[in-house]
Design a protein around this motif. Structure first.
Motif, PDB file in Angstrom:
ATOM      1  N   CYS B 332       0.823  -1.214   0.000  1.00 17.33           N
ATOM      2  CA  CYS B 332       0.000   0.000   0.000  1.00 17.33           C
ATOM      3  C   CYS B 332       0.854   1.259   0.000  1.00 17.33           C
ATOM      4  CB  CYS B 332      -0.952  -0.009   1.187  1.00 17.33           C
ATOM      5  SG  CYS B 332      -0.128   0.105   2.790  1.00 17.33           S
ATOM      6  N   GLY B 333       2.171   1.120  -0.051  1.00 22.28           N
ATOM      7  CA  GLY B 333       3.039   2.296  -0.140  1.00 22.28           C
ATOM      8  C   GLY B 333       3.651   2.711   1.181  1.00 22.28           C
ATOM      9  N   ALA B 334       3.329   2.014   2.256  1.00 21.05           N
ATOM     10  CA  ALA B 334       3.925   2.365   3.547  1.00 21.05           C
ATOM     11  C   ALA B 334       5.405   1.978   3.546  1.00 21.05           C
ATOM     12  CB  ALA B 334       3.206   1.650   4.676  1.00 21.05           C
ATOM     13  N   TYR B 335       6.162   2.683   4.376  1.00 18.30           N
ATOM     14  CA  TYR B 335       7.570   2.318   4.547  1.00 18.30           C
ATOM     15  C   TYR B 335       7.831   2.136   6.038  1.00 18.30           C
ATOM     16  CZ  TYR B 335      12.626   2.568   4.819  1.00 18.30           C
ATOM     17  OH  TYR B 335      13.941   2.283   5.094  1.00 18.30           O
ATOM     18  N   GLN B 374       8.845   0.400  12.764  1.00 17.14           N
ATOM     19  CA  GLN B 374       8.724   1.840  12.982  1.00 17.14           C
ATOM     20  C   GLN B 374       8.229   2.406  11.655  1.00 17.14           C
ATOM     21  OE1 GLN B 374      12.330   4.052  13.654  1.00 17.14           O
ATOM     22  NE2 GLN B 374      11.200   5.798  14.496  1.00 17.14           N
ATOM     23  N   LEU B 375       6.993   2.862  11.651  1.00 17.73           N
ATOM     24  CA  LEU B 375       6.396   3.373  10.408  1.00 17.73           C
ATOM     25  C   LEU B 375       6.890   4.788  10.164  1.00 17.73           C
ATOM     26  CD1 LEU B 375       4.189   2.071   8.505  1.00 17.73           C
ATOM     27  CD2 LEU B 375       4.477   0.918  10.660  1.00 17.73           C
ATOM     28  N   LEU B 376       7.547   4.989   9.045  1.00 21.30           N
ATOM     29  CA  LEU B 376       8.039   6.333   8.693  1.00 21.30           C
ATOM     30  C   LEU B 376       7.184   6.964   7.604  1.00 21.30           C
ATOM     31  CD1 LEU B 376      11.900   5.714   8.687  1.00 21.30           C
ATOM     32  CD2 LEU B 376      10.445   6.549  10.531  1.00 21.30           C
ATOM     33  N   ILE B 377       6.497   6.143   6.846  1.00 17.99           N
ATOM     34  CA  ILE B 377       5.553   6.653   5.842  1.00 17.99           C
ATOM     35  C   ILE B 377       4.287   5.819   5.972  1.00 17.99           C
ATOM     36  CG2 ILE B 377       5.087   7.000   3.395  1.00 17.99           C
ATOM     37  CD1 ILE B 377       8.094   7.205   2.928  1.00 17.99           C
TER      38      ILE B 377
END
Lengths: 508, 405
Positions: B332-335, B374-377
């Motif tokens: 989904c585009g998360a980083y 750790q979600l950065l995006i």
């Protein structure tokens, strides 16, 4: 009447809005359509009605599936053959459009395979939005059961926040399902789509004495906000079912239908994918579903388009699941099924040609052109899968040569085709790109460029029609011109050529 | 379409009224002017009488050519830990799916357009540090302004060509006729994107997937009636107080982690813990931690699963340490970058996908760390697990008492 529609499937045609048309080829080879949407009927209807559709309504897989594509004979000696081809055309700027195309077909006639009874599990979402289409569900279940053969079986599971088994192994012609109703939706109830698919998987095992094929038919609004909600994990469950030999049809419901997850599941490569906008649509679709026969042919399909020196992979169309790995375009499907359908009164509107395949843009490095020269391979196609009947691994490869050097433009504004008899796929892609660019640019407020696209593409479409007079391209051309009219009526902008336009120039 | 544009215009007005930080002055007039071509004569006429306006922004697009140019600007549709993007925007932000609906501006010669147009409805919680800029004739550009970038205010709507700060913080279209180019200010990170529909590598998957579907009940003495394995490896369980009140639970854990046999009586607790508020407010997008505890009614094995947990919620957890890159891009585009989780009682620190085992006085404790991110995006379009920033992990713990012969 049993009308033969022989389509080897990554997915079998099925839609609300598809007119009845077979993709049977004169040779007896059966073309493979990419799984997923099977037409662009709604998109075209909006344009015919004077509207300008949102870009999301143009589904590339559905658009391609409307086109009938000739293919070479399926004479590769295996159950599934792959056919690579190449087109090189000038771009509308100074560049060169180099496009690979891969289609699949099979020489296997499904009618030569004995019919197996099928245990169908209908998994029905019970949210309020879904219920607007399914109603209490009784009529749908009765219709589906009534359309199955006597040796088939039907189970039904419902899913909202929880899943429930409503019907277990009902026998057509014997079981009374008039009392079977979907649970009423609770207020603010969430939807556990993973749980619904898992419950359907459980239901497949309930008929331990049943011998035959299995199939899941999922009725969903696309919502997944309870339980396991991560789309890749939901897809993974569906994929594991397909890999185990259970085709998976997806019927979309409700005005708030969110296509992203259902489409991904449908594109796994098995079963129908359709949208039911009304209860009547849904009835027709489930009856059509009962008439579908799916025979597993191949498992673990992998297609790799490996660019030759002087080229790299650019854009990919026709298969959203395709990825780029180690510099090659890769498409994987857990299973391929051979399908037939009992006649069918498909629901309304569109065309069904069974076309489609994998398009891979090859980006040429112009500096390598002189070094590599003309008549060298542009790419290698590597195909591998498991022949399910033979239980054997199959793999083969072929090369496609570019008569021009990498990045070299044809001397005239007409493409260079590696197999000129099968060039229509590339024109089909160009018409898709034109329509998509027009709605994209319009949505971005750039009406002038949206109009400009149609003026750039019109000579190419006309030239194609002069040479081949193809009914599918003719419809595409008419759609494009009508869309231009609709955009002009709204914006009154001066047409300007867009930049970075993706299509090739096919006009003299 | 018109509805969306109206909304945009309304937002600009709202921003003026609330003193929004990114646009000042009579910026709604510019918005109206931008919308003119879509609404026809009416809005254009309205904008003719606008007084002059100026901008305050950390990044600009400027048209320094002699011709007008159409520019599309897309703002971030994701929560981004902007401070972590410095020097990494090309790697982490150069993805179309992170950017939302486009607004097209017709930028006259000499004019500027501010790029850090926070959506005022989200400006309380969302940092804006990047925009996707599309200019006819050029590859799409992701413009990132590093976290330390200060604001530059213009005197008018025109580019401040003599102001070194403005030049340093602007992407400028320069040149004449067919010979045009983009100049990038030194304070910005600008990345050209590959064309749309370009083939992309497959998304990364988590090292271990834990979770459950179904609605587990809380109570004592549930009989385990059925236990099977789904095709994806998860468990399908049927439980209930009696045959008429059965319910199903689909549990995604390794087979060893759920040691209960059919016909075992189980005590089950299922609950949720709301996350600690971050800063002044609680982000409604933060997913609650989910907790499932299953214990044999005869005080035998004890299974405990935490999803989306934070360290503060689990007494058994010590330090949670960010491990930095490399991270993974989800579908989904998360980083997310991995974190390690310390378990002091086991004297172990686990990485995502790792297990630890300890035997004390005959009791075996086995632990598996699943996703630990750790979600950065965190794009809006993701499922709740990936739709908000923060550090969260999934942890499975199984205690098995010594079996007495």
């Amino acid at each position: 009447m049993r009308q033969g529609i022989l389509v080897l499937l990554l997915g079998l045609a099925g839609c609300a809005g598809g007119a009845d048309a077979a993709s049977e080829t004169p040779s007896g080879s059966r073309g493979v359509t990419q799984a997923g949407a099977q037409d662009a009927a709604y998109f075209r209807r909006l344009i015919e009605g004077g509207s300008i559709p949102e870009p999301g309504l143009l589904d590339q897989v559905g658009f391609f599936a409307e086109h009938a594509l000739n293919q070479p004979e399926a004479d590769c000696g295996e159950v599934v053959c792959t056919h690579p081809s190449l087109a090189v055309a000038p771009r509308f700027d100074d560049g060169t459009w180099t496009m690979a195309f891969v289609s699949l077909n099979s020489g296997v006639d499904p009618e030569t395979r004995p019919r197996q009874p099928v245990h169908v599990v209908l998994a029905v979402e019970t949210s309020g939005a879904a219920r607007e289409v399914t109603q209490a569900g009784t009529a749908i279940i009765e219709k589906l059961l009534g359309a199955l053969e006597q040796d088939d079986r039907l189970s039904v599971v419902s899913f909202g926040e929880e899943s429930k088994l409503l019907l277990k192994g009902a026998v057509p012609g014997q079981a009374d399902v008039s009392q079977v109703e979907l649970p009423a939706p609770a207020k603010d109830e969430k939807v556990d789509l993973y749980g619904g698919i898992a419950a359907a998987a459980d239901a497949l095992k309930l008929q331990s004495d049943f011998v035959g094929a299995t199939r899941i038919v999922l009725l969903t609004t696309g919502r997944a906000d309870a339980g396991i909600t991560d789309p890749p994990r939901i897809e993974s469950l569906a994929e594991s079912l397909v890999r185990a030999g259970t085709p998976f049809s997806v019927l979309g419901l409700s005005r708030s239908f969110d296509a992203s997850l259902p489409r991904s599941i449908a594109e796994l490569g098995a079963g129908n994918y359709a949208y039911a906008k009304s209860t009547d649509d849904l009835s027709d679709l489930v009856v059509q579903e009962a008439g579908v026969r799916l025979v597993p042919l191949a498992g673990d399909l992998q297609i790799r388009v490996v660019p030759s020196p002087g080229y790299s992979i650019g854009r990919i169309y026709g298969a959203r699941r395709a990825t780029v790995e180690d510099g090659a375009a890769v498409l994987r499907a857990p299973a391929l099924f051979l399908g037939t359908r009992k006649s069918a009164s498909d629901v309304e509107g569109g065309r069904r040609g069974g076309g489609g395949g994998l398009f891979v843009e090859l980006v040429a490095d112009p500096s390598s052109g002189a070094k590599i020269g003309v008549g060298q391979a542009a790419f290698q196609l590597e195909t591998s899968y498991t022949d399910i009947d033979a239980g054997a691994d199959v793999s083969f490869a072929s090369e496609v040569v570019n008569g021009l050097s990498p990045g070299e433009r044809p001397t005239e504004n007409w493409p260079h085709f590696s197999t000129p008899d099968y060039g229509k796929a590339f024109m089909m892609l160009n018409m898709y790109l034109a329509l998509r660019a027009m709605v994209d640019l319009h949505a971005a407020g750039d009406c002038g460029a949206a109009l400009g696209v149609s003026y750039m593409m019109e000579p190419g479409a006309d030239e194609w029609q002069n040479r081949f007079d193809d009914p599918d391209i003719n419809v595409d051309r008419d759609t494009m011109l009508r869309l231009r009219e609709n955009i002009f009526n709204e914006c009154r902008a001066v047409p300007v050529p867009p930049s970075n336009y993706e299509a090739g120039c096919f006009s003299l | 379409m018109l509805g969306e544009e109206s909304k945009i215009a309304a937002r600009r007005r709202s921003e003026v009224a609330t003193g929004g930080s990114s646009l000042t002055g009579k910026s709604w007039c510019r918005a109206l002017a931008t919308l003119g071509p879509h609404f026809g004569v009416l809005l254009v006429a309205l904008s003719v009488g606008c007084p002059g306006y100026h901008y305050t922004s950390r990044a600009y697009f400027a048209n320094t050519t002699k011709e007008p140019v159409n520019v599309r600007v897309q703002t971030l549709q994701a929560d981004v830990d902007c401070a972590s993007m410095d020097g990494r925007s090309a790697e982490l932000l150069a993805r179309r799916e992170l950017f939302g609906a486009a607004i097209t501006y017709e930028v006259e010669p000499g004019q500027a357009v501010p790029l850090d147009l926070d959506d005022p409805w989200h400006s309380q919680r969302r940092n804006s540090c990047a925009a996707l800029v599309q200019i006819l004739g050029f590859a799409d550009q992701v413009v990132y302004w590093p976290s330390a970038t200060g604001y530059v205010t213009t005197e008018t709507a025109l580019a401040e060509g003599s102001d070194p700060r403005f030049l340093g913080q602007s992407l400028r279209l320069e040149g004449y006729g067919n010979v045009k180019g983009l100049a990038v200010g030194h304070a910005l990170e600008v990345t050209a994107l590959p064309p749309q529909a370009s083939g992309a590598p497959p998304a990364d998957t988590a090292p271990a997937t834990l979770g459950w579907s179904g609605a587990p009940r809380t109570g004592l003495g549930f009989m385990l009636f059925r236990r099977e394995i789904l095709p994806d490896g998860c468990l399908s369980l049927e439980l209930g107080k009696d045959l008429d009140s059965r319910w199903v639970l689909f549990l995604c854990v390794p087979e060893w982690a759920f040691p209960f046999e059919v016909d075992t009586k189980l005590n089950i607790t299922s609950d949720q813990i709301l996350p600690e508020p971050r800063g002044y407010y609680s982000d409604p997008g933060d997913p609650p931690a989910q907790h499932l505890l299953v214990q044999a009614a005869d005080a035998g094995a004890r299974f405990e699963l935490w999803l989306n947990a934070q360290a503060a919620e689990l007494p058994a957890v010590g330090k949670v340490t960010s491990l930095g890159p490399p991270g993974r891009h989800t579908e989904c585009g998360a980083y997310a970058e991995p974190v390690s989780v310390e378990l002091p009682a086991l004297s172990a620190t686990l990485l995502p996908g790792e297990e630890a085992k300890q035997v004390v006085k005959g009791k075996t404790t086995r632990v598996l760390l699943g996703r630990a991110d750790q979600l950065l995006i965190a794009p809006d379009a993701c499922a709740p697990d990936f739709a908000s920033l923060g550090t969260r992990f999934d942890l499975l713990m199984l205690d098995t008492p010594e079996v007495t012969p």
